[in-house]
Enzyme design. Structure first.
Site, PDB file in Angstrom:
ATOM      1  N   SER A 427      48.509  31.808  32.432  1.00 43.65           N
ATOM      2  CA  SER A 427      47.450  31.223  33.520  1.00 43.65           C
ATOM      3  C   SER A 427      47.935  30.294  33.814  1.00 43.65           C
ATOM      4  O   SER A 427      47.033  29.435  34.582  1.00 43.65           O
ATOM      5  CB  SER A 427      45.762  30.711  33.565  1.00 43.65           C
ATOM      6  OG  SER A 427      45.610  31.182  32.608  1.00 43.65           O
ATOM      7  N   HIS A 455      46.470  37.263  36.665  1.00 40.61           N
ATOM      8  CA  HIS A 455      47.065  36.687  37.673  1.00 40.61           C
ATOM      9  C   HIS A 455      48.676  37.943  37.733  1.00 40.61           C
ATOM     10  O   HIS A 455      50.053  36.933  38.860  1.00 40.61           O
ATOM     11  CB  HIS A 455      48.226  35.278  37.623  1.00 40.61           C
ATOM     12  CG  HIS A 455      46.574  34.447  37.479  1.00 40.61           C
ATOM     13  ND1 HIS A 455      45.930  33.418  38.041  1.00 40.61           N
ATOM     14  CD2 HIS A 455      46.015  34.611  35.975  1.00 40.61           C
ATOM     15  CE1 HIS A 455      44.879  32.605  37.460  1.00 40.61           C
ATOM     16  NE2 HIS A 455      44.837  33.599  36.381  1.00 40.61           N
ATOM     17  N   LYS A 485      41.320  37.570  41.898  1.00 38.54           N
ATOM     18  CA  LYS A 485      41.851  36.948  42.768  1.00 38.54           C
ATOM     19  C   LYS A 485      42.387  37.367  43.776  1.00 38.54           C
ATOM     20  O   LYS A 485      42.147  37.185  44.631  1.00 38.54           O
ATOM     21  CB  LYS A 485      42.510  36.344  41.227  1.00 38.54           C
ATOM     22  CG  LYS A 485      41.935  35.726  39.604  1.00 38.54           C
ATOM     23  CD  LYS A 485      43.198  35.366  38.849  1.00 38.54           C
ATOM     24  CE  LYS A 485      42.218  35.387  37.703  1.00 38.54           C
ATOM     25  NZ  LYS A 485      41.077  34.014  37.575  1.00 38.54           N
TER      26      LYS A 485
END
Ligand code: WAQ
Ligand code: MG
Length: 653
Positions: A427, A455, A485
């Site tokens: 990240s 991610h 996300k």
């Protein structure tokens, strides 16, 4: 206090040698009894009976009233530990040569006053090096009430002195060790750290003691500093009593720690963005380009997603009202789990209220004491916390180093269970795991394999299915991901085999003991997944933006590496990274500085996160602003590690 203040000073000597001294600042009405008490004190001093006592009484005029430094006690066991702590404290207050300063301490032994040391050049600045600079004309505003006249109270005197000293112009810190052979407590003081007592800073019986006042500023200001220390009348208010219950200090300790962080450029605060998630926001009434959102595909405000949330709120309510195992499971929860499993291509899925909980929940359910976890050194905090909470042995392997990983795992055959866990996309660095090799090693040693696709979901692979799609390989045993996300909502999930999901449902404490996410968030994530499946071109656009942005940076000689939508721009120094982020914000770009403890000390960076919906113009302008910012930083006092010329850049990646 209409009563004018008088300064009363006593000093006593025997055969020409100083044995005791003390001073007070009291109202006229208390002057004579204060003088008498000080004489008594001189006559009863442990060092012997004086043959000379002088008492000086002067009208003091209007004193400066200063609030006492906050006080915090650090318990140390040995002198070495105490000295090491003093060095750490000074360093944390931005004093670069803390170690060298402690070495200079030996020189201050035998001086009646303090050494005045230039904190940066380490030159001594006292006009009379044999005597040093004596801080005087100071007292506790409440000294009469506290009745501390009878004997020496090391702390009561020191906190007053330390407070006055820290307000002197140019003074940035002080270190003190008592010259009393039996008094082993000393302190470090700065305005922001406050008065940090160190219970053991020298060996018992050691007569060496002294003080160093640390100065930073022009030479021309030194006389002013000395004048303040020697002449300015000061009374110190709100002096904390050491005898106060510990409870009375509990907030001062918090304040001191916050000040410590502030000083190291590490304090944090929340910015309020006056806009939905997206590539543009309003901040303090100004429009800014957001280059730091994890809403990679711009789905958080997509009308189909927000409509699904609104509809679910109307139909199923705002909150779920219970844990998933009691009353908190509603049709949207079941539908989302089916959808996630189908999307990722696993037998089953389980959702959690946050991604953090999904990591902690899966890891702590699978392993415990007697088991072992292999964890990449750059794994996300939620993985680290899960590892720690589990009670299993933890072996940390070098970042993405599959040789180190295998070597460590090979030594773990005797453990009951082995779990290997890694971020799919790291990240703070934006690079990705070598998944095929990771899986091969796991298989060889029968270890559970787990990856965190926070991610990677919606970012990697042609259709955003994550690292397995990107790498074209098998699934690990446990695929963790987040709804917060690329999926624009909130929550976390685990995709895995039926048996593993059944196991988590029965044993995973964060799943069992938290209220289920509300239907609006769940339905929003489900709708976002549908949009992602229908519009894989969003993933392609994101990829194009990453390519465009890195090429733009390269045009300025800034070379960055990424395998995802996260583009780290290394800076190094924490304060410098913060300054750079501030500068970019002034230019209209919100790009946060990432600092310790999120990344290692001295590895601060800007962290750009790109979105599919950033325009090429925004990305070009951002790259130009970053280049300009780095150029400016380079011309600052402390040179930046990143030079506009990439060939000279220090590359921690
Ligand atoms: N101004 C400058 N330096 C001074 C002064 C002054 N007024 N008084 C003493 N010094 C210098 C001098 O070099 C002494 O040798 C040295 O400081 C130490 O002085 O929280 O007792 O009076 O429990 O021995 C600190 C811990 C006790 C108190 C300090 O210092 C606590 C102490 P001492
Ligand atoms: Mg002493």
């Amino acid at each position: 206090m209409s009563d004018p203040l008088y300064s009363i000073k006593m000093r006593a000597a025997q055969a020409g040698t100083h044995i005791s001294g003390a001073e007070r600042m009291v109202p006229a009405s208390a002057a004579s009894r204060t003088a008498a008490a000080l004489v008594d004190r001189a006559l009863n001093h442990a060092k012997g009976v004086p043959d000379f006592i002088q008492v000086k009484i002067e009208a003091s005029g209007e004193p400066l009233r200063l609030p006492a430094l906050s006080v915090m006690t650090h318990v140390t066991r040995t002198a070495a530990e105490g000295r090491a702590l003093a060095v750490d404290l000074l360093a944390s207050a931005g004093i670069a040569h803390a170690e060298a300063i402690m070495v200079r301490f030996a020189e201050s032994h035998g001086m009646r006053g303090a050494m005045l040391l230039d904190a940066d050049t380490l030159e001594r600045l006292e006009p009379d090096p044999a005597r040093g600079v004596r801080a005087t004309y100071m007292d506790d505003a409440d000294s009469l009430a506290k009745n501390t006249l009878s004997g020496k109270n090391h702390y009561a005197e020191a906190i007053v002195l330390a407070t006055k000293v820290q307000y002197a112009p140019g003074i940035i810190g002080e270190i003190c060790v008592s010259d009393d052979p039996d008094y082993v407590t000393g302190y470090v003081a700065t305005r922001s750290l406050g008065y940090r007592r160190i219970t053991v800073i020298k060996e018992k019986g050691d007569p060496a003691g002294g003080r160093i006042f640390l100065y930073r500023g022009p030479r021309s200001q030194v006389p002013e500093t000395i004048h303040f220390l020697e002449q300015r009348r000061v009374v110190v208010t709100d002096v904390p009593l050491l005898s106060e219950p510990v409870a009375a200090c509990r907030f001062r300790g918090l304040e001191a720690d916050l000040a410590l962080m502030e000083n190291a450029g590490l304090s944090r605060f929340c910015r309020t963005l006056e806009a939905p998630a997206g590539p543009v926001a309003r901040l303090d009434g100004r429009e800014v380009a957001v280059l730091s959102s994890n809403d990679y595909l711009d789905l958080a405000r997509d009308p189909r997603v927000t409509a699904a949330a609104a509809e679910a709120a109307r139909r199923w309510g705002a909150g779920s009202g219970g844990s998933r195992l009691t009353t908190g499971t509603q049709p949207p929860h079941v539908a989302l789990e089916r959808h996630l499993a189908a999307f990722k291509g696993t037998e089953a899925a389980l959702t959690y209220a946050t991604g953090y909980m999904a990591n902690v929940g899966a890891i702590t359910a699978l392993v415990r004491k007697g088991d072992v976890i292999l964890s990449d050194e750059l794994n996300h905090a939620s993985i680290i916390d899960g590892c720690r909470l589990s009670g299993a042995d933890i072996l940390v392997y070098r970042h993405n180093d599959m040789v180190d990983f295998e070597r460590k795992l090979a030594a773990c055959r005797e453990f009951r269970r082995r779990l290997a866990v890694s971020d799919a996309v790291f990240s703070m660095d934006g690079d990705s795991l070598d998944l095929p090799r990771f899986l091969a090693v796991c298989r060889r040693y029968d270890a559970f394999s787990m990856i965190d696709e926070a991610h990677a979901t919606g970012v990697l692979g042609a259709t955003g299915r994550g690292l397995t799609e990107e790498a074209g390989c098998d699934h690990p045993d446990i695929l963790m991901g987040t709804l917060s996300k690329a999926l624009g909502s909130e929550g976390g999930f685990i995709c895995a085999s039926r048996v593993l999901i059944d196991y988590l449902r029965n044993t995973s404490r964060p799943f069992i003991f938290s209220t289920a996410a509300g239907a609006p968030a769940v339905a929003a994530a489900d709708a976002a997944l549908t949009v992602l499946e229908a519009e894989p071109e969003r993933v392609a656009r994101l990829r194009d933006n990453v390519a465009l942005f890195t090429v733009e940076l390269a045009r300025y000689g800034i070379r960055v590496r990424t395998a995802s939508a996260i583009v780290p721009i290394p800076v190094g120094d924490e304060r410098q990274a913060t300054a750079l982020a501030e500068l970019l914000l002034e230019r209209g770009f919100l790009i946060p500085a990432i600092r310790y403890p999120t990344v290692a000390k001295g590895a601060a960076r800007l962290r750009v996160a790109l979105m599919a919906s950033h325009t090429p113009e925004t990305l070009r302008a951002a790259a130009a602003a970053i280049a300009e910012g780095l150029g400016l930083a380079q011309r600052r006092e402390h040179p930046c590690h990143i030079l506009a010329d990439g060939s000279q850049s220090r590359d921690p990646f």
